[in-house]
Design an enzyme around this catalytic site. Structure first.
Site, mmCIF file in Angstrom:
data_model
loop_
_atom_site.group_PDB
_atom_site.id
_atom_site.type_symbol
_atom_site.label_atom_id
_atom_site.label_comp_id
_atom_site.label_asym_id
_atom_site.label_seq_id
_atom_site.Cartn_x
_atom_site.Cartn_y
_atom_site.Cartn_z
ATOM 1 N N GLU A 276 -7.907 17.858 1.253
ATOM 2 C CA GLU A 276 -8.140 19.311 1.040
ATOM 3 C C GLU A 276 -7.057 19.841 1.499
ATOM 4 O O GLU A 276 -6.512 20.984 1.031
ATOM 5 C CB GLU A 276 -9.404 19.724 1.933
ATOM 6 C CG GLU A 276 -10.837 19.581 1.347
ATOM 7 C CD GLU A 276 -11.799 19.909 2.367
ATOM 8 O OE1 GLU A 276 -12.740 20.528 1.647
ATOM 9 O OE2 GLU A 276 -11.835 19.569 3.448
ATOM 10 N N GLU B 175 -17.357 12.849 1.859
ATOM 11 C CA GLU B 175 -18.182 13.878 2.495
ATOM 12 C C GLU B 175 -19.821 13.394 2.155
ATOM 13 O O GLU B 175 -20.652 13.494 2.924
ATOM 14 C CB GLU B 175 -18.068 15.197 2.536
ATOM 15 C CG GLU B 175 -16.696 15.717 3.424
ATOM 16 C CD GLU B 175 -15.497 15.507 2.479
ATOM 17 O OE1 GLU B 175 -14.488 16.239 2.876
ATOM 18 O OE2 GLU B 175 -15.598 14.973 1.447
#
Length: 260
Positions: A116, A136
């Site tokens: 990210e 995730e």
């Protein structure tokens, strides 16, 4: 005893290298995020800094995601927002909108929050052997700091869904094919490759690059009429600049421009 510094800054003329310093995997934790915010704000204000490189300390990872031990204390309603995500998203957005060119130098693992961070940069240069993932979902959560929409903008919705829903690791060659990274090089050439790109960027007229970056970043978020208005206002200012005079005069003289 001196407190650990989670962010280190190295300078080379107009280039600042921000090192994520939480080895061995350089995971994202609260102190690192706070230091990254202060560092970016300081570099934003430094006129002498024209390009920012982000890299991970050591030789194992750019950044392997968030500190799972830290997140175990954030499993009640509202806690993850208050203790992590609201501020973390603010910092990552600061990086995405940073007015100067940014380069992520990716080696080893770029997982979760690490990917990210890289996705917020203008350029992502990776070395052979790099591994990228948004894993995730395997923890029962999902990428919550821009990994969903920023990765979708880079590689398209179907491939982003594959990455996010399955949490699979993407190797460097596939990442290049998908557009997840912009350039791939040998592991021993990563620093040289990134520094070469940064040097080229640092020689460009800074106000022109800043204006162009803002328009490109806004291309999905504003209407054509809004973007046109923004472009015209910026153009009117930049055409009056010393860099514009230098660029056009140098072109006529058939010389390389020397921008301020």
């Amino acid at each position: 005893m001196q407190a650990k510094s989670f962010i280190q800054v190295e300078r080379n003329e107009r280039i600042a290298t921000v090192v994520l310093n939480n080895p061995p995997m350089n995971v994202v934790c609260g102190p690192l995020t706070r230091e990254l915010y202060r560092t970016l704000r300081a570099l934003e204000a430094e006129d002498d800094v024209r390009v920012v490189i982000l890299k991970g300390a050591g030789n194992r990872a750019f950044c392997a995601g968030s500190d799972i031990h830290e997140m175990q204390d954030m499993l009640q309603p509202g806690e993850v927002l208050e203790k992590k995500l609201v501020f973390q998203n603010k910092v990552f957005e600061l990086l995405r909108a940073f007015p100067k060119p940014t380069i992520a130098a990716v080696h080893g693992y770029a997982f979760g929050g690490g990917l990210e961070i890289a996705a917020c940069c203008d350029f992502v240069v990776a070395s052979q052997g790099a591994k990228l993932a948004l894993p995730e979902v395997k923890l029962g959560v999902f990428p919550s700091s821009g990994g969903t929409f920023r990765i979708a903008r880079r590689i398209g919705i179907p491939l982003a869904k594959r990455m996010v829903f399955l949490g699979e690791i993407v190797d460097a060659d596939t990442a290049l094919e998908w557009g997840l990274i912009d350039q791939l090089c040998n592991a021993d050439q990563l620093d040289e490759t990134v520094q070469s790109l940064a040097a080229k960027l640092s020689a460009m007229p800074r106000h022109s690059v800043t204006a162009a970056k803002s328009l490109i970043n806004d291309c999905y978020d504003k209407s054509d009429s809004e973007l046109l208005s923004q472009s015209l206002l910026a153009s009117d200012k930049i055409f009056c600049s010393g860099d514009a005079q230098e660029g056009m005069a140098s072109f006529i003289r058939k010389e390389q421009p020397r921008f301020s």
